[in-house]
Design an enzyme around this catalytic site. Structure first.
Site, short mmCIF file in Angstrom:
data_model
loop_
_atom_site.label_atom_id
_atom_site.label_comp_id
_atom_site.label_asym_id
_atom_site.label_seq_id
_atom_site.Cartn_x
_atom_site.Cartn_y
_atom_site.Cartn_z
N ILE A 192 -0.66 -2.01 0.79
CA ILE A 192 -0.74 -1.29 2.06
C ILE A 192 0.03 -2.03 3.14
CG2 ILE A 192 -2.98 -0.27 1.47
CD1 ILE A 192 -4.13 -2.18 3.71
N ASP A 193 0.42 -3.28 2.86
CA ASP A 193 1.11 -4.08 3.88
C ASP A 193 2.61 -3.78 3.96
OD1 ASP A 193 -1.28 -5.33 4.44
OD2 ASP A 193 -0.89 -7.05 3.15
N HIS B 250 -1.84 -9.33 7.17
CA HIS B 250 -2.03 -10.72 7.57
C HIS B 250 -0.71 -11.45 7.79
CE1 HIS B 250 -1.89 -10.55 3.25
NE2 HIS B 250 -1.81 -11.85 3.14
N GLY C 123 -4.89 -7.19 -4.04
CA GLY C 123 -5.74 -6.21 -3.35
C GLY C 123 -5.40 -4.81 -3.83
O1 F6P Z 1 -3.75 -5.68 0.38
C1 F6P Z 1 -3.28 -6.57 1.36
C2 F6P Z 1 -4.38 -6.88 2.27
O2 F6P Z 1 -4.86 -5.64 2.61
C3 F6P Z 1 -4.11 -7.67 3.54
O3 F6P Z 1 -3.64 -6.96 4.62
C4 F6P Z 1 -5.45 -8.32 3.78
O4 F6P Z 1 -5.37 -9.47 4.52
C5 F6P Z 1 -5.91 -8.61 2.41
O5 F6P Z 1 -5.38 -7.61 1.60
C6 F6P Z 1 -7.41 -8.74 2.29
O6 F6P Z 1 -7.86 -8.45 1.01
P1 F6P Z 1 -8.98 -9.22 0.22
O7 F6P Z 1 -10.13 -9.39 1.12
O8 F6P Z 1 -9.25 -8.32 -0.92
O9 F6P Z 1 -8.41 -10.53 -0.22
#
Ligand code: F6P
Length: 361
Positions: free
Chosen positions: A140-141, A185, A16
């Site tokens: 960001i996590d 998550h 991400g």
């Molecule tokens: O970058 C991490 C994160 O932001 C998580 O908190 C989130 O669950 C996930 O990415 C969702 O990203 P994508 O929809 O791009 O897989």
């Protein structure tokens, strides 16, 4: 110009996106070019570009004017070349074979990977396969083992906090319970920091399974004390005490069957239990998009510049990390496949409890 045997370096961003990726790319490339005369090969869309050979020579101009820009100029994808590998229909090559071929074709002496847990796990496996890898901690996590902080995290906290501030005024006007769902998550860093910074009344995070009865009790107690609204910050990976007892498989299934994200479930349960009108705001990708905060620009630059030094001294197989305000190298193998959760005895949790935040436990 300092001497180094590392002349050409591949660079990719995977997983991400996060604010600060471009600042980090700029940091690695500028420092590598200025201080060591390195050349950089940009790899598009994460590991997919490395498998497909979707690469280009980075020129000085490519990394100009990108410090403040959100996203990543290299593009990103969540491909995992070591997961269920199948040979390419045309070439017959497995992903790892294609990666090695392209690494050689583009004359790479090393590879910098900017990403989160998945990216650095793949980076570790590539290092074991003989590639000279250096990892940078982006997400960001803030959930990468081995580093106190990841770039992108504080910008996301800023965004979530501003949202909570804004939600406060409308919550107050309408006398509502407002559920704010933030990302995270597996780990609750973003939920916890934004709940503390935004003055949330309840904070539900994956590390502390919640009981909806405790949360409703808190909200009713606030009402009885004359407070006409409540702010409930929910991390997307928050789970109930009953869910915490499930196996991984059962939990996954339960979540797939849940019609909407967790914030909606919590709001619905709270409305039923308290009789108070409840609303939901899912902050989603707003937390990941846009320009990085000055803090993240500085941090990403520090990490990027350090990565050029790691490359120059051939200190491979390492994640460039921050520990106690110092840049250190942590073996990628020590971070691979792990998640940095908030330790339950972390003083930051206690500092939230001390100002009355309810964690639903
Ligand atoms: O970058 C991490 C994160 O932001 C998580 O908190 C989130 O669950 C996930 O990415 C969702 O990203 P994508 O929809 O791009 O897989």
């Amino acid at each position: 110009m300092k001497k180094t045997a590392v002349k050409t370096v591949g660079i990719l961003t995977a997983g991400g996106d996060a604010p600060g990726l471009n600042a980090a790319i700029r940091g690695v490339c500028r420092s590598g070019m200025i201080n060591y005369g390195m050349k950089f090969v940009g790899i598009r869309n994460g590991y997919r570009g490395l498998v497909e050979g979707d690469c280009f020579q980075i020129k000085t101009g490519d990394v100009a004017g990108i410090l403040t820009r959100g996203g990543t100029i290299l593009g990103t994808a969540r491909d995992k070349p070591f997961k269920n590998p199948v040979p390419d229909a045309d070439t017959g090559l497995l992903p790892i074979e294609a990666i090695k071929k392209n690494y050689k074709k583009w004359k790479m002496d090393a590879l910098v990977v900017l990403g989160g847990n998945g990216t650095n796990t793949t980076g570790s496996l590539l290092f074991e396969e003989g590639l000279n890898v250096v990892g940078l901690p982006k997400t960001i996590d803030n959930d990468i083992v081995g580093t106190d902080i990841t770039f992108g995290f504080h910008t996301a906290v800023d965004v979530a906090t501003e949202a909570i501030d804004r939600i406060h005024t409308t919550a107050h006007s309408h006398s509502r319970v407002m559920v704010v769902e933030v990302m995270g998550h597996k780990a609750g860093w973003l939920g916890l920091y934004s709940a503390i910074a935004g003055g949330g009344d309840v904070c539900l995070i994956p590390e502390i399974p919640y009981d909806i009865k405790s949360v409703s009790k808190e909200i009713l107690a606030r009402r009885d004390a004359g407070k006409n609204f409540s702010i409930v910050v929910v991390a997307e990976g928050a789970l109930s005490k009953a869910e915490a007892k499930m196996t991984k498989k059962e939990f996954k299934k339960a979540r797939l069957e849940m019609p909407q994200s967790i914030g909606y479930r919590v709001a619905h349960e709270l409305e039923e239990a308290t009789g108070l009108e409840s609303r939901v705001s899912v902050l989603g990708y707003l937390q990941r998009g846009g320009t990085p905060s000055p803090y993240d620009r500085v941090l990403a630059n520090q990490f990027g510049v350090a990565a050029a030094d790691f490359l120059a001294r051939e200190d491979f197989g390492k994640l460039v990390a921050m520990q106690n305000n110092k840049i250190v190298g942590v073996p990628l193998s020590e971070c691979a496949g792990k998640v940095k959760n908030i330790p339950l005895d972390d003083p930051i949790i206690q500092s939230g409890r001390s100002v009355g935040i309810c964690f639903g436990d």
